[in-house]
Scaffold this motif. Structure first.
Motif, short mmCIF file in Angstrom:
data_model
loop_
_atom_site.label_atom_id
_atom_site.label_comp_id
_atom_site.label_asym_id
_atom_site.label_seq_id
_atom_site.Cartn_x
_atom_site.Cartn_y
_atom_site.Cartn_z
N THR A 11 37.83 -24.86 -11.53
CA THR A 11 38.38 -23.87 -10.60
C THR A 11 38.10 -22.44 -11.05
O THR A 11 37.71 -21.58 -10.25
CB THR A 11 39.90 -24.08 -10.44
N ARG A 66 36.03 -19.67 -8.95
CA ARG A 66 36.63 -18.43 -8.48
C ARG A 66 35.82 -17.22 -8.95
O ARG A 66 35.61 -16.27 -8.20
CB ARG A 66 38.08 -18.32 -8.98
N ASP A 117 39.90 -22.81 -3.53
CA ASP A 117 40.69 -21.58 -3.59
C ASP A 117 39.75 -20.39 -3.73
O ASP A 117 38.67 -20.49 -4.30
CB ASP A 117 41.64 -21.62 -4.79
N ARG A 148 39.83 -20.06 4.49
CA ARG A 148 39.08 -21.05 3.75
C ARG A 148 37.96 -21.51 4.66
O ARG A 148 38.09 -21.46 5.87
CB ARG A 148 39.92 -22.27 3.39
#
Length: 348
Positions: A222, A226, A302, A333
């Protein structure tokens, strides 16, 4: 005897001159709409006047074509829908031409990668019947899809293409395009995912397995995702800001609008390029190359909080220049579908 013969020759010459003038008058008459059955070129277009920045259309661009002026291009759209036997769309991709040198001004077709540039080139080529070009012509002329973009066989500075693909926002590149730019802007969240999903697939037979592996890799990393996606949207925002601030003139095309209303958006682009609006070819472009929105399983990554701030900054730049603002990217999203559940009935 010679005198009579000369007189007959003079009379014949005058007669044929009158015939030629008569035919020329009717061909050049304005605001005529003619229905010619069983000919692909029956839906032809108004020959546009040169734009305010001084483009002069070359006559050789329309040689061997029937040019018919039409007051209402929307009527062509309706007529196409009614006359299905008029549909020769299967051949329109074969009739796209490479224009001669110095046929068109230099107009950029600029976008961030994975924003629909290739698809837009496809439909523009069908709608205009002329090839586009690319700043990457030296590399792309050897790619598998090169036969679809024969304008890429030549240096884009030869001005053969109706517009020129670029993913650069550097000012020196922008300055090369003296006639401005068409900007294709796509939701940056979808752009970020598409950049990951469409990296080179090593084996087309196992495409879905590779995509699932990539999805799982992002889920397991993640922080790395990001960071990478934040870098993508920063470059996305900077590229478009640079074009908006430095280009001679700009046409903003939002990818979502182009997908949802391809026919009218193509008319807007052709008008910006000072090209004929041909209802038949535009509709063929819509039918042959529909927009495909890729959907990737149940994948909802995310995104950094900075995304919204950067989107708002670009939107404000567009508004300050009185350009069409960004659509409302309300999903926050990318749009995905779980391929295992999409056929199950919805719960009530």
């Amino acid at each position: 005897m010679y005198s009579n013969t000369n007189t007959e020759h003079v009379v014949l010459l005058i007669f044929w001159m009158v015939v030629v003038l008569f035919i020329t008058f009717h061909i050049q008459s304005k605001n005529r709409s003619i229905y010619i059955p069983n000919q692909t070129v029956a839906y032809a277009a108004i020959r546009p006047n040169p734009s305010s920045f001084g483009i002069t259309r070359h006559q050789h661009l329309i040689q061997d074509k029937i040019i018919l002026s039409l007051e209402e291009h929307d009527d062509i759209h309706k007529l196409y829908q009614q006359e299905k036997d008029f549909d020769n769309c299967s051949t329109v991709s074969d009739t796209i031409q490479n224009a001669r040198i110095d046929s068109f001004p230099l107009v950029a077709l600029a976008s961030f990668p994975r924003s629909g540039n290739t698809w837009t080139r496809h439909i523009l080529q069908i709608a205009s019947q002329y090839y586009t070009s690319t700043v990457y012509w030296k590399a792309e002329r050897h790619k598998p899809n090169a036969p679809y973009f024969r304008g890429g066989e030549y240096d884009y500075n030869e001005k053969r293409g109706i517009c020129t693909k670029t993913h650069s926002g550097d000012k020196e590149v922008i300055d090369c395009f003296s006639a401005g730019a068409i900007l294709i802007i796509r939701n940056p969240r979808k752009v970020a995912v598409s950049n990951v999903m469409h990296q080179k697939i090593t084996n087309e037979d196992s495409r879905d397995d590779e995509l699932r592996t990539r999805v799982q890799h992002i889920r397991n990393n993640t922080d790395k995702w990001r960071s990478r996606s934040l870098g993508i949207i920063k470059r996305w925002k900077n590229l478009y800001t640079s074009w908006i601030e430095h280009a001679k003139r700009v046409l903003v095309v939002h990818y979502d609008n182009l997908c949802e209303n391809t026919y009218d958006e193509l008319k807007r682009i052709l008008n910006f390029l000072n090209l004929p609006i041909n209802g038949y070819y535009i509709q063929c472009a819509v039918d042959l190359k529909p927009c495909h929105l890729h959907e990737y399983f149940d994948f909802q990554p995310d995104y950094p909080d900075e995304y919204d701030e950067l989107i708002d900054k670009l939107n404000q730049t567009l508004k300050d220049k009185k350009l069409p603002p960004l659509p409302t990217y309300s999903d926050h999203r990318s749009r995905f579908i779980d391929d295992q559940n999409k056929h199950e009935p919805r719960s009530t």
